[in-house]
Write an enzyme that holds these catalytic residues in place. Structure first.
Site, PDB file in Angstrom:
ATOM      1  N   GLN A  78       0.835  -1.196   0.000  1.00 46.43           N
ATOM      2  CA  GLN A  78       0.000   0.000   0.000  1.00 46.43           C
ATOM      3  C   GLN A  78       0.873   1.251   0.000  1.00 46.43           C
ATOM      4  O   GLN A  78       1.251   1.761   1.050  1.00 46.43           O
ATOM      5  CB  GLN A  78      -0.949   0.005   1.203  1.00 46.43           C
ATOM      6  CG  GLN A  78      -1.946   1.130   1.123  1.00 46.43           C
ATOM      7  CD  GLN A  78      -3.030   1.013   2.166  1.00 46.43           C
ATOM      8  OE1 GLN A  78      -3.152   0.041   2.882  1.00 46.43           O
ATOM      9  NE2 GLN A  78      -3.843   2.040   2.244  1.00 46.43           N
ATOM     10  N   PHE A  79       1.165   1.753  -1.191  1.00 44.98           N
ATOM     11  CA  PHE A  79       2.026   2.924  -1.319  1.00 44.98           C
ATOM     12  C   PHE A  79       1.411   4.164  -0.677  1.00 44.98           C
ATOM     13  O   PHE A  79       2.120   5.092  -0.301  1.00 44.98           O
ATOM     14  CB  PHE A  79       2.370   3.194  -2.792  1.00 44.98           C
ATOM     15  CG  PHE A  79       1.249   3.791  -3.595  1.00 44.98           C
ATOM     16  CD1 PHE A  79       1.150   5.168  -3.746  1.00 44.98           C
ATOM     17  CD2 PHE A  79       0.296   2.989  -4.207  1.00 44.98           C
ATOM     18  CE1 PHE A  79       0.120   5.727  -4.488  1.00 44.98           C
ATOM     19  CE2 PHE A  79      -0.728   3.535  -4.949  1.00 44.98           C
ATOM     20  CZ  PHE A  79      -0.828   4.914  -5.093  1.00 44.98           C
ATOM     21  N   THR A  80       0.091   4.193  -0.500  1.00 49.08           N
ATOM     22  CA  THR A  80      -0.562   5.378   0.059  1.00 49.08           C
ATOM     23  C   THR A  80      -0.190   5.624   1.522  1.00 49.08           C
ATOM     24  O   THR A  80      -0.498   6.682   2.064  1.00 49.08           O
ATOM     25  CB  THR A  80      -2.093   5.308  -0.085  1.00 49.08           C
ATOM     26  OG1 THR A  80      -2.569   4.149   0.609  1.00 49.08           O
ATOM     27  CG2 THR A  80      -2.496   5.248  -1.556  1.00 49.08           C
TER      28      THR A  80
END
Length: 152
Positions: A78-80
């Site tokens: 999850q890059f967010t």
């Protein structure tokens, strides 16, 4: 690396209507990777995850690790988790590692966790539009950051 760890009684990841990973009793781990992350981050965070005592013992106290309960991990990229929201209303993700670096590290950490647990870690699909379904137990949700080890 940043991680959001949730103790769950069940969790699953679905991509395009197909379940890619599913667990009962264990941890849903959302992982964000940044450019500076390396093998030391993988090893430190993996050890913390498998030894984190957040499962209840017979007295209802959080004294057991995922290893103690023979639990499972659903591991989701999850890059967010590296969203920067200081300026304006649209998050910036410039601190997140590019896919060419992040995907191999994500897969390497999943492999490392599998070795430590002596069982397969369930996965999402890197870069896909994933739907995560979970039943948080407790609720217990913990955040970790390998760049701030003194506080984790």
């Amino acid at each position: 690396m940043r991680a959001v760890i949730q103790r769950v009684t069940q969790a699953s990841c679905t991509v395009d209507g197909k379940i890619t990973g599913k667990i009962e009793n264990g941890l849903l781990v959302l992982i964000g990777i940044e450019e500076e992350d390396g093998q030391q981050d993988i090893e430190w965070l993996s050890q913390k995850l498998v030894n984190l005592r957040i499962f209840s013992d017979e007295q209802g106290l959080m004294n057991k690790s995922i290893q103690d309960i023979d639990g499972n991990i659903l591991f989701i990229s999850q890059f967010t988790l590296f969203a920067q929201t200081k300026k304006g209303n649209r998050p910036s993700f410039i601190r997140a590692a590019k896919p060419g670096k992040a995907e191999p590290m994500y897969l390497e950490m999943a492999k490392h966790l599998s070795l430590l647990l002596n069982k397969e870690v369930q996965l999402g699909i890197f870069g896909a539009d994933m739907k995560i379904d979970l039943l948080n137990d407790g609720p217990v949700t913990i955040m970790m950051n390998t760049k701030d080890k003194d506080n984790y």
